[in-house]
Design an enzyme around this catalytic site. Structure first.
Site, mmCIF file in Angstrom:
data_model
loop_
_atom_site.group_PDB
_atom_site.id
_atom_site.type_symbol
_atom_site.label_atom_id
_atom_site.label_comp_id
_atom_site.label_asym_id
_atom_site.label_seq_id
_atom_site.Cartn_x
_atom_site.Cartn_y
_atom_site.Cartn_z
ATOM 1 N N CYS A 155 -4.194 10.916 -3.512
ATOM 2 C CA CYS A 155 -4.178 11.740 -4.727
ATOM 3 C C CYS A 155 -3.352 13.016 -4.556
ATOM 4 O O CYS A 155 -2.139 12.971 -4.457
ATOM 5 C CB CYS A 155 -5.607 12.029 -5.153
ATOM 6 S SG CYS A 155 -5.743 12.632 -6.853
ATOM 7 N N HIS A 170 -7.950 6.583 -6.389
ATOM 8 C CA HIS A 170 -9.047 6.771 -5.432
ATOM 9 C C HIS A 170 -9.724 5.441 -5.124
ATOM 10 O O HIS A 170 -10.876 5.213 -5.510
ATOM 11 C CB HIS A 170 -10.079 7.753 -5.994
ATOM 12 C CG HIS A 170 -9.601 9.156 -6.074
ATOM 13 N ND1 HIS A 170 -9.585 9.998 -4.985
ATOM 14 C CD2 HIS A 170 -9.098 9.872 -7.110
ATOM 15 C CE1 HIS A 170 -9.108 11.179 -5.345
ATOM 16 N NE2 HIS A 170 -8.801 11.120 -6.632
ATOM 17 N N GLU A 201 -11.050 4.614 -2.538
ATOM 18 C CA GLU A 201 -12.205 4.854 -1.664
ATOM 19 C C GLU A 201 -13.479 5.150 -2.431
ATOM 20 O O GLU A 201 -14.577 5.162 -1.844
ATOM 21 C CB GLU A 201 -11.897 6.021 -0.713
ATOM 22 C CG GLU A 201 -12.027 7.412 -1.313
ATOM 23 C CD GLU A 201 -10.817 7.856 -2.152
ATOM 24 O OE1 GLU A 201 -10.823 9.001 -2.641
ATOM 25 O OE2 GLU A 201 -9.880 7.059 -2.288
#
Length: 361
Positions: free
Chosen positions: A146, A239, A241
């Site tokens: 990001c 994102h 994750e």
């Protein structure tokens, strides 16, 4: 590749409770393959700091059952922390100087909150630049998440991000644009990724920087790109994750900010739903909550109702984790391939530093 709990970091015990294999140092089996040492520069704010640890530790630990991982956390002193977060950092994090002294095989750099209109004005810009420059010479591969992607594009390629004028958040569908690159080997050609940001770097900017786009979305733009050598730097704009409930928690924080502003008499719009994650039943529950919240704060002057997350936790699906884990496994495999030949950057005999994977041959 199991994680090795080389410290008393609480994240290790949380992952054990989830059923993930986490070895204690004495349990780590002897093997000819040396363990990989992964650094994580965690720049996330206090509220998300430990969750971000767990998210990346989880992906790393799931990536391969053969070798072992030592994950080394560090942050930057320029970030102002609350007492609890600072105690956590003091107890479990390394300094950047310690990371430099010990050395690492790969580096993950997280996103961060910003306070300035331009990234070079941020207090973290200079120390982050130092980390980037050191990693380029001393780390096999760096994965940027990001804001770290935006910072790297501006620092190294003079490609500043631009404001969207709104918050792009939700779960978006992406397509693989280069099926032959080893980082996307074996993954679905279409997959989901969560995004959450007010700024963006477009495909044209990645291309002007000489970078190679591997996956993108019609709605959310480029998700994944790599440096011209195909490996030394990996860029995520979203994102992958994130936990299943990360966007729900973020929506809850946005609603909380709305309530505080409304209580102060400020004019502010109620936050929209993150895209493509709440079903119609969930949206109806939150619409009812919005009505009751505003009524309590503006008409009846009563205690605001409790945010109804307990009613919808079982209705949130995760459509991105498996692909994220597969990409992380591919990345870890490539890091292992380059580093476990008794060669270290920047002097890897027999390996072209501009093409470590032989992609241009």
């Amino acid at each position: 590749m199991p994680l090795v709990a080389h410290s008393k970091l609480p994240t290790f015990e949380r992952l054990r409770q989830e059923g993930q294999t986490v070895l204690r140092p004495g349990q780590a089996a002897h093997q000819d393959i040396r363990a990989l040492h992964i650094g994580i520069l965690n720049m996330m704010p206090d509220a998300a700091m430990e969750a971000t640890e767990r998210q990346f530790f989880r992906l790393i630990g799931e990536s391969n059952p053969i070798a072992q991982f030592h994950v080394h956390l560090f942050s930057l002193p320029v970030f102002k922390r609350g007492e609890k977060a600072q105690k956590h950092i003091d107890a479990y994090y390394n300094s950047f100087e310690e990371i430099q002294d010990k050395g690492i095989d790969a580096l993950i750099i997280t996103g961060a909150n910003v306070s300035q209109p331009k990234l070079p004005l941020e207090p973290f810009w200079e120390p982050l630049s130092e980390v980037f420059n050191w990693a380029h010479q001393n780390v096999t591969s760096t994965l940027c998440s990001c804001l770290a992607t935006h910072a790297s594009l501006e620092l190294h390629h003079n490609q500043p991000r631009y404001g969207l004028g709104f918050k792009r958040w939700g779960v978006f569908s992406h397509r693989v644009t280069d099926k032959h690159h080893p980082l996307v080997h074996g993954i679905n050609t279409r997959f989901d990724v969560p995004h959450s940001r007010f700024n963006q770097i477009d495909r044209s900017q990645f291309e002007q920087a000489g970078l190679h786009v591997l996956a993108e979305s019609k709605e959310a733009g480029v998700q994944m790109a790599v440096s011209s050598d195909g490996f030394r730097t990996v860029y995520f704009q979203g994102h992958p994750e994130y936990d299943s409930i990360s966007l729900l928690k973020e929506y809850k924080r946005e609603v909380g900010r709305f309530a505080l502003a409304l209580n102060r008499g400020e004019e502010i719009e109620y936050p929209p739903f993150p895209a493509n994650i709440f079903d119609l039943h969930t949206q109806a529950i939150f619409d009812e909550y919005q009505y009751r919240l505003i009524e309590a704060l503006t008409k009846t002057q009563t205690k605001p109702p409790e945010f109804p997350e307990h009613l919808i936790l079982d209705r949130i699906d995760n459509s991105w984790h498996d692909t994220a884990a597969a990409i992380m496994a591919n990345w870890m495999g490539l890091v292992y391939q380059v580093t476990n030949v008794d060669r270290k950057l920047p002097f890897m005999d027999g390996i072209d530093p501009d093409d470590p994977l032989g992609l241009k041959r």
